[in-house]
Design an enzyme around this catalytic site. Sequence first.
Site, short mmCIF file in Angstrom:
data_model
loop_
_atom_site.label_atom_id
_atom_site.label_comp_id
_atom_site.label_asym_id
_atom_site.label_seq_id
_atom_site.Cartn_x
_atom_site.Cartn_y
_atom_site.Cartn_z
N ASN A 167 -1.77 -17.29 -3.03
CA ASN A 167 -0.92 -16.54 -3.98
C ASN A 167 -1.58 -16.32 -5.34
O ASN A 167 -1.30 -15.33 -6.00
CB ASN A 167 0.47 -17.17 -4.10
N ARG A 197 -9.61 -22.93 -11.44
CA ARG A 197 -9.04 -24.10 -12.11
C ARG A 197 -9.53 -25.39 -11.46
O ARG A 197 -9.86 -26.35 -12.13
CB ARG A 197 -7.51 -23.99 -12.03
N LYS A 206 -6.96 -18.35 4.26
CA LYS A 206 -7.45 -17.34 5.22
C LYS A 206 -6.97 -15.93 4.85
O LYS A 206 -7.60 -14.94 5.22
CB LYS A 206 -7.10 -17.69 6.65
N GLY A 223 -0.82 -26.07 -2.50
CA GLY A 223 -0.15 -25.41 -1.40
C GLY A 223 1.24 -25.99 -1.21
O GLY A 223 1.82 -26.56 -2.14
N SER A 224 1.74 -25.88 0.00
CA SER A 224 3.12 -26.29 0.26
C SER A 224 3.24 -27.81 0.32
O SER A 224 2.27 -28.52 0.63
CB SER A 224 3.59 -25.67 1.57
N GLU A 282 -1.02 -30.25 -5.92
CA GLU A 282 -0.18 -29.28 -6.63
C GLU A 282 0.67 -28.61 -5.56
O GLU A 282 0.17 -27.78 -4.80
CB GLU A 282 -1.05 -28.23 -7.33
N LEU A 283 1.95 -28.96 -5.51
CA LEU A 283 2.75 -28.55 -4.34
C LEU A 283 3.87 -27.58 -4.74
O LEU A 283 3.81 -26.95 -5.77
CB LEU A 283 3.27 -29.81 -3.64
N ARG A 332 7.40 -11.74 -10.64
CA ARG A 332 5.93 -11.70 -10.67
C ARG A 332 5.40 -12.14 -9.31
O ARG A 332 5.94 -13.07 -8.70
CB ARG A 332 5.47 -12.68 -11.77
N CYS A 342 4.55 -20.82 -7.32
CA CYS A 342 5.13 -22.16 -7.28
C CYS A 342 6.04 -22.41 -8.48
O CYS A 342 6.97 -23.19 -8.41
CB CYS A 342 4.02 -23.20 -7.25
#
Length: 496
Positions: A160, A168, A186, A237-238, A259-260, A287, A293
């Site tokens: 995303n 970062r 991917k 990610g998730s 970082e979820l 946005r 997230c």
Amino acid sequence: MAEHTTASVRGHDVPLGLYLDGRWSETGRRFAVLNPGDGTTVAEVADGGPHEAVRALDAAVAAQEGWRFVAPRERAELFHRAYTLLRDRADAIADVMVLESGKPRAEAVGEFTLSAGFFRWYAEQIAHLHGTFADSSPGGYRVVTTHQPVGPSFLITPWNFPLLMAARKAGAALAAGCTTVLKSAKETPLTAALFVDVLHEAGFPAGTVNLVHTSDSAAISDALLPDPRLRKISFTGSTGVGATLLGKAAGNIVNSSMELGGDGPFVVLDDADVDLAVREAVTCKFRNAGQACVAANRIILHRDIADEFTRKFVAQAEKLRVGDGFDEGVDVGPIITEAQRERVAELVGAFVGSGAELLAGGRAIPGKGYFFEPTVLRVRDRDHDFCREELFAPVAALYTVDTVAEAIAFANDTRYGLAAYLFTRDLSRAFAVSERLDVGMVGINRGIMADPAAAFGGVKASGLGREGGHDGIYEFLEPKYLAVTVDERDALGREA
Ligand code: NAD
């Protein structure tokens, strides 16, 4: 650009291989990168597997000792060079980002600018990483704390914010003196490839940066996490995948930063500047088609301003232009995949089925690409699981509360704790309420807050550790305590 297979994407040369030990290499296998704006293939990139992942780690391990002792000024110079080269490639990177992620070009440029800013900021920090010094409690020695790089690091990024997440993470790791294996998402490997190509050209030594694309991410993490040479995993990610990776990292006690997902409560109190809150909410919600997230997930309105906010917010949402990221004036691009778009449609159906009132949008847009109408729902019955889950879609859910205490309780009634937003004109209230929000970040009277100097991250199921700011670099450093014997007689003369 080094010799390797490239494709011309919208007139820009993009490497298609993996980047291992300072060279682009092919694997003999490929997978397609799709444009979510029309479903066409943008390019086919090399498909890496466990073998290539281990080669990448071999290179990172071999380079680690040398990279660690490169003088801070020299390391900073590489960052400055990368920053300049990134700026030279702004158009290529923004175009490629639009093609593979679908975001409007103005947003891609914004992401680019912020990402390049991270590189400049890290360059400025490298020579300013400090330890501590203290006298020992009983005397006779000194307590010196230095920092050393954690070691070879595995960096996993989502689609995303394909450039921002890579810059970062890799920036912090490299600034700290760690070598890296970056695994792209991917859906967006081409942006990662352009980023790594810049690091190559800037002169980062072979092995310090390695890039693996893959159609089978689990195979890569299964190959790397049990390897005792890997010392760090940094994942964005998730929450579900983060939990799986933490489980795998536990075997070797691999240092982990996560970082979820988030469930951004966006709280507008009765004394807020409603026009400002509406403007910021529209940006914070729509946005990247809501696929952020830190997106506003539950818009929590005090009853006194709820009607005014809702009327103005719906009017703004209805004005948003949906379309291809390259089209002039487009505000909202496509959802990343058809499967995700189906999930969004089901989600809206679940809200409406539970009695939520549809105030705008609500449908997938027929035709090419995975577009969905900007959607606004007024939710009265909030006693459903989907009222506490990350929507990750251009779908705004509005809730009404009667008191500040109720707003705080509802904002905290979630397993997530990433970003919250608070709108009030009262400074004391802003502090008192934000101190009670169980999150890692609070935007006060603003809906966007990413900044190179800020420690970005969450609490609870939103993650572990921080990215950006000094904290982000220290995530890749470990304190090392040196106990230094100091015999006072050496200063006074041994005979004393
Ligand atoms: P995802 O978890 O499906 O994928 C993220 C990355 O993990 C991708 O590169 C994917 O290929 C990889 N992955 C998936 N399974 C893996 C495995 N078993 N081993 C190794 N890698 C694996 O998430 P997504 O859909 O790409 O991104 C959206 C999620 O990311 C949202 O939940 C969003 O909130 C979160 N996110 C968080 C932040 C943050 O800073 N907190 C920033 C951006 C996105």
